[in-house]
Design a protein around this motif. Structure first.
Motif, PDB file in Angstrom:
ATOM      1  N   LYS A 207       8.245  -3.135  10.528  1.00 23.37           N
ATOM      2  CA  LYS A 207       9.185  -2.015  10.578  1.00 23.37           C
ATOM      3  C   LYS A 207       9.204  -1.346   9.219  1.00 23.37           C
ATOM      4  N   ASP A 208       8.908  -0.056   9.175  1.00 26.02           N
ATOM      5  CA  ASP A 208       8.891   0.707   7.933  1.00 26.02           C
ATOM      6  C   ASP A 208       8.128  -0.019   6.824  1.00 26.02           C
ATOM      7  N   GLY A 209       7.002  -0.605   7.166  1.00 27.29           N
ATOM      8  CA  GLY A 209       6.163  -1.231   6.165  1.00 27.29           C
ATOM      9  C   GLY A 209       6.564  -2.644   5.800  1.00 27.29           C
ATOM     10  N   ASN A 210       7.601  -3.155   6.411  1.00 28.75           N
ATOM     11  CA  ASN A 210       8.011  -4.529   6.146  1.00 28.75           C
ATOM     12  C   ASN A 210       7.760  -5.393   7.372  1.00 28.75           C
TER      13      ASN A 210
ATOM     14  N   LEU B 188      -4.322  -3.100   9.525  1.00 25.32           N
ATOM     15  CA  LEU B 188      -5.642  -3.406  10.088  1.00 25.32           C
ATOM     16  C   LEU B 188      -6.753  -2.814   9.232  1.00 25.32           C
ATOM     17  N   ASN B 189      -6.507  -1.608   8.715  1.00 31.01           N
ATOM     18  CA  ASN B 189      -7.515  -0.979   7.857  1.00 31.01           C
ATOM     19  C   ASN B 189      -7.803  -1.823   6.632  1.00 31.01           C
ATOM     20  N   ILE B 190      -6.768  -2.416   6.081  1.00 31.84           N
ATOM     21  CA  ILE B 190      -6.973  -3.257   4.899  1.00 31.84           C
ATOM     22  C   ILE B 190      -7.703  -4.538   5.294  1.00 31.84           C
TER      23      ILE B 190
ATOM     24  N   LYS C 145       0.849  -1.188   0.000  1.00 28.38           N
ATOM     25  CA  LYS C 145       0.000   0.000   0.000  1.00 28.38           C
ATOM     26  C   LYS C 145       0.884   1.237   0.000  1.00 28.38           C
ATOM     27  N   ARG C 146       0.577   2.142  -0.893  1.00 24.23           N
ATOM     28  CA  ARG C 146       1.305   3.415  -0.939  1.00 24.23           C
ATOM     29  C   ARG C 146       0.365   4.553  -0.647  1.00 24.23           C
ATOM     30  N   PHE C 147       0.886   5.586   0.008  1.00 20.33           N
ATOM     31  CA  PHE C 147       0.180   6.863   0.081  1.00 20.33           C
ATOM     32  C   PHE C 147       1.082   7.869  -0.584  1.00 20.33           C
ATOM     33  N   GLY C 148       0.691   8.309  -1.755  1.00 22.35           N
ATOM     34  CA  GLY C 148       1.556   9.236  -2.483  1.00 22.35           C
ATOM     35  C   GLY C 148       2.900   8.587  -2.719  1.00 22.35           C
TER      36      GLY C 148
ATOM     37  N   GLY D  94       3.992   4.620  12.665  1.00 26.16           N
ATOM     38  CA  GLY D  94       4.291   4.763  11.252  1.00 26.16           C
ATOM     39  C   GLY D  94       4.857   3.514  10.618  1.00 26.16           C
ATOM     40  N   ALA D  95       4.883   2.416  11.364  1.00 25.08           N
ATOM     41  CA  ALA D  95       5.427   1.182  10.800  1.00 25.08           C
ATOM     42  C   ALA D  95       4.434   0.527   9.854  1.00 25.08           C
ATOM     43  N   GLY D  96       3.168   0.920   9.945  1.00 26.43           N
ATOM     44  CA  GLY D  96       2.158   0.381   9.043  1.00 26.43           C
ATOM     45  C   GLY D  96       1.107  -0.484   9.720  1.00 26.43           C
TER      46      GLY D  96
END
Lengths: 540, 328
Positions: free
Chosen positions: A242-245, A66-68, A31-34, A59-61
């Motif tokens: 961590k950082d989206g991973n 959870l939103n997804i 998932k990307r935001f901008g 901010g780790a995602g």
């Protein structure tokens, strides 16, 4: 560094036994935001009858994930399966119908209706008479049954408002846990709990633990929390983001709190990521800032510290230790109630941001998007913002636009703000470049003291390194730095001295000279409350 | 390095919040209205009518310029119409008691400014939402104005004011239209080239960020309301000068019209976007619509329906999806 099996991001690489049935399976979610990637190829499984801990820094995602899972956001790519079937909920309601429930971080309760209406929110269709009228008696009865099942002492016919925050939090959790079990009769519900315990009073925690155990026997629970002790206590398995991973999957029985924490913040370091060779002794330098018994209840009490010119003083501590509130106090945003602040030898009687800015103090807040810059406005506007009264307007109040643009261009070049032009709206820039804009706002005033609150949060590795280099360069020029950060390695790597806060008080002060940096474990041990595990979530 | 290369920017279309895509829509509506009324009414596109429309639009434009600053910083001023009534009523009384000529303009503007000061203090320092403050003061100012007028229209005579309002230094325009254009130009310059103007954008775009940058937010909020009151007071005197009297209906239509013009022009009610430059467009739309519908002989009740529809439609089309405009 730890004996852990790290999920490689490949579904086949899952480390569960063949026999464990996965209720929910997720493969390569992105998932990307901008320009920023919030989730990067995340794959994992949620096995039946387990409680899964999901941890990570801000901010780790975690929330995005959870939103997804709960149908509130759609992934850019990646697939999900629930009970072996492709799962792509189009709304939260759809997710609920399929047996995925969620308790929200911010309470999603309506205060001025009876408790039972909140507990059965979204389920009203089950209680219709003649397809039109709500059968309130049946609703109250069903809600009472839920409350009873959880052994929770609440009158469901009373107004929600009449219960305190902690009880309302129990209601929120109850709704998420029991609606799928008792009402929807989902065979194997998956319950997502987003920081459910942060607002929970001690006496309600037991009810919560029982509830989780009960749901676990039917389906599975995903538990997001910053309270690592609880995560270890409740969960069977812990996933670290961590950082989206997804960087690690740990079995609770093998893990310790310190290990989890270092997994959350840890990252492979370059040889001299923090430019430690540029850290020079500052023992002889004059004291720039001297804070004595500063008190700003309830967030921090009796804090004393000094910063010398050219020195980086780091402040560490767990979430809720009061370190961010302290930064706001010193920067004059929330003037403290007691104590003294001495700056360059003279006492500041009423610390107030406007005056402190004139005196050469700069403050970079942790929440960049809401407190740091105005995304819709051009880069130049965001840089000139703090200097409207002296640098960028004439004595009569005419705005000096040409000068503003010139200064902006100069900083775009100097700090290598990628694709920066004076007129580009800041929300078109990546996190790191946005942070450089915020820094430029202060650099153009040549400040003498920087108060930096998590200056590299949400900033990519490359820009991080540049920001570290900039911080070092500032200290060479004699600027004092007060660095508040959640990242342990950054705290250790950059600071001359480290102050550890615990529940709003200074718990320890540690010297961190280049040749004898403290270890993460040392610092963590100082951050964790030793005797009393109750944490105050004050003021962060 | 390990990092993923990200696209740092996607596009560079927008330049500054003052100038962007929402300009063309109000312009298109104006052109459309002009074409439509020119075709349907043979009196619309005449020099005489131009004189009338421009004079009618003038009070609205003047009053809107001040209120635009308030909206720009994310607040709202509902009291401008009532300020016009109160200042108008007081001016007529003063002018009848002692003929002080054109200096009544100064008196009116100062009176308006002090009414704005009152609003501003309650809003900025009393922390009452601007909607509530100005809703209350709207009622207070209206009540005072009507009390002074005793519910009747009071006429007055002043050569100096006649010249300023309905004289024609630049035919076919009445001088009041020139005054309005002067106020508009001043407003545009203030918004785009002064510290005050910049701070209005910053407060409207991100109040917390502005505060964190040391901008004296409360003081500038107060200034905005003073400016709004000052300009409304000026507009009030000019309005009675044009009409030669102050009556109980003075300023009544300004409540709806001023907000409609500001929003239709493209200033967002959530603040930070738009400005006085665009408000001119909104004012033209409202004024042309009023005038054209009158010429077509449409009675005033259906006119209200049509005007409301146009306002909502214009905002509906010009707003980008997802950016809700809410009053702070």
């Amino acid at each position: 560094m730890h004996k852990l099996r790290v999920n490689s991001g490949d579904t086949e690489g899952s480390f569960f036994d063949e026999g464990t049935a996965a209720l929910l399976r997720v493969s390569r979610l992105t998932k990307r935001f901008g320009p920023s990637i919030v989730l990067d190829n995340v794959s994992f499984e949620i096995p039946a009858n387990k409680t899964i801990g999901l941890i990570g820094e801000n901010g780790a995602g975690k929330s995005t994930l959870l939103n997804i899972l709960s149908g509130m956001l759609r992934q850019d790519s990646g697939v999900m399966w629930l009970h072996g079937q492709t799962y792509q909920p189009t709304s939260y309601h759809a997710a609920c119908q399929l047996g995925v429930g969620r308790a929200f971080q911010e309470q999603a309760l309506i205060l001025n209706v009876p408790v039972y209406e909140n507990l059965l929110l979204g389920q009203e269709a089950r209680f219709l008479r003649a397809g039109l009228f709500l059968d309130r008696r049946a609703m109250a009865a069903a809600a009472a049954q839920m409350v009873e099942a959880a052994d929770f002492d609440v009158d469901v016919t009373r107004m929600t408002r009449s219960y305190d925050f902690s009880r309302r939090q129990v209601m929120e959790i109850l709704r998420a846990c029991l609606v799928p079990v008792l009402l929807t009769k989902a065979e194997h519900p998956v319950i997502l709990l987003d920081e459910p315990t942060s607002a929970l009073a001690k006496e309600h925690e037991l009810a919560f633990f029982r509830l989780v155990d009960r749901v676990k026997t039917k389906g599975a629970v995903v538990f997001v929390s910053h309270r690592l002790t609880e995560v270890l206590e409740i969960c069977d398995l812990i996933y670290v983001l961590k950082d989206g991973n997804l960087v690690a999957a740990v079995e609770s029985k093998d893990a310790s709190e310190a290990e989890l924490h270092s997994l959350m913040v840890g990252r492979a370091r370059m040889s001299d990521y923090y430019h430690k060779t540029q850290q020079h002794s500052v023992q002889q330098n004059p004291v720039l800032l001297e804070v004595r018994s500063l008190t700003g209840p309830p967030a921090y009490t009796d804090v004393s510290l000094t910063v010398r010119t050219g020195e980086i003083v780091g402040i560490g501590g767990l979430l809720g230790s009061g370190k961010s509130a302290l930064a706001k106090g010193i920067a004059g945003l929330r003037p403290p109630l007691g104590g003294t602040i001495k700056y360059r030898g003279s006492e500041i009687h009423k610390p107030e941001i406007r005056r402190l800015i004139r005196e050469g103090i700069a403050y970079v807040p942790a929440e960049r998007m809401t407190e740091g810059l105005i995304g819709q406005f051009p880069l130049a506007w965001n840089i000139s913002m703090a200097s409207g009264h002296d640098l960028f307007s004439s004595p009569l109040g005419r705005w000096l636009s040409k000068k503003e643009e010139a200064v902006a261009s100069q900083f775009v070049d100097k700090l290598l703000i990628k694709s920066g032009t004076p007129r580009i709206p800041c929300d078109r820039l990546s996190g790191g470049n946005q942070q450089k804009v915020v820094l430029s706002r202060w650099l153009c005033r040549t400040p003498k003291l920087f108060v930096l609150d998590n200056p590299t949060r949400g900033v990519d590795v490359g820009a991080k390194e540049e920001i570290y280099r900039l911080i070092r360069a500032l200290t060479q020029a004699g600027v004092g730095i007060l660095l508040i950060t959640d990242e342990l390695l950054e705290l250790i790597g950059l600071s001359h001295r480290i102050i550890i806060m615990q529940s709003g008080r200074v718990a320890a002060e540690v010297d961190a000279p280049t040749e004898a940096k403290p270890s993460e474990h040392d610092l963590l041990a100082l951050m964790l409350p030793s005797a009393n595990p109750t944490k105050h979530d004050a003021g962060n | 390095m390990l990092e993923t290369k990200l696209p740092d920017t996607i596009e560079r279309k927008r330049t500054s919040p003052g100038l962007d895509r929402s300009w063309w829509l109000p312009l298109a509506v104006i052109i459309g209205l002009i074409l439509f009324f020119s075709a349907t009414s043979n009196t619309f596109a005449t020099v005489r009518n131009l004189t009338i429309v421009s004079a009618q639009a003038s009070t609205l434009l003047i009053v809107c310029i001040g209120a635009t600053f308030v909206v720009l910083m994310g607040s709202i001023d509902l009291s401008v119409g009532a300020t016009v009534l109160l200042v108008g009523a007081v001016s007529v009384k003063i002018e009848n008691a002692a003929d002080i000529g054109a200096s009544i303009i100064l008196v009116g503007a100062l009176l308006g400014a002090s009414l704005g000061l009152l609003n501003g203090i309650l809003y900025a320092y009393g922390a009452v939402p601007s909607f509530v403050v100005t809703l209350g003061s709207l009622s207070i100012f209206n009540g005072l104005g009507l009390q002074i007028l005793q519910g009747r229209a009071i006429t007055f005579n002043s050569n100096a004011l006649d010249i300023i309002a309905i004289g024609q230094w630049l035919p076919p325009l009445q001088n009041i239209a020139l005054c309005a254009m002067a106020v508009w130009i001043a407003g545009v310059l203030i918004a785009q080239q002064t510290r005050f103007g910049r701070y209005m954008y910053l407060i409207g775009g991100g109040e917390i960020v502005a505060k964190n940058s040391g901008i004296p937010v409360r003081r500038y909020k107060l200034y905005a309301f003073i400016l709004s009151g000052l300009i409304a007071g000026f507009g009030g005197v000019l309005a009675v000068a044009r009409l030669g009297a102050a009556g109980p209906t003075l300023g009544q239509d300004l409540l709806l019209n001023s907000l409609a013009a500001i929003v239709v022009g493209g200033t967002s009610l959530s603040g930070g976007i738009g400005g006085p430059a665009r408000t001119l467009l909104g004012v033209l739309i409202i004024a042309i619509l009023d005038n054209g519908l009158n010429l077509l002989g449409i009675s005033s009740y259906p006119q209200l329906v049509i005007k409301g529809t146009v306002v909502i439609t214009a905002v509906l089309i010009s707003q980008s999806r997802g950016t809700g405009a809410l009053i702070k």
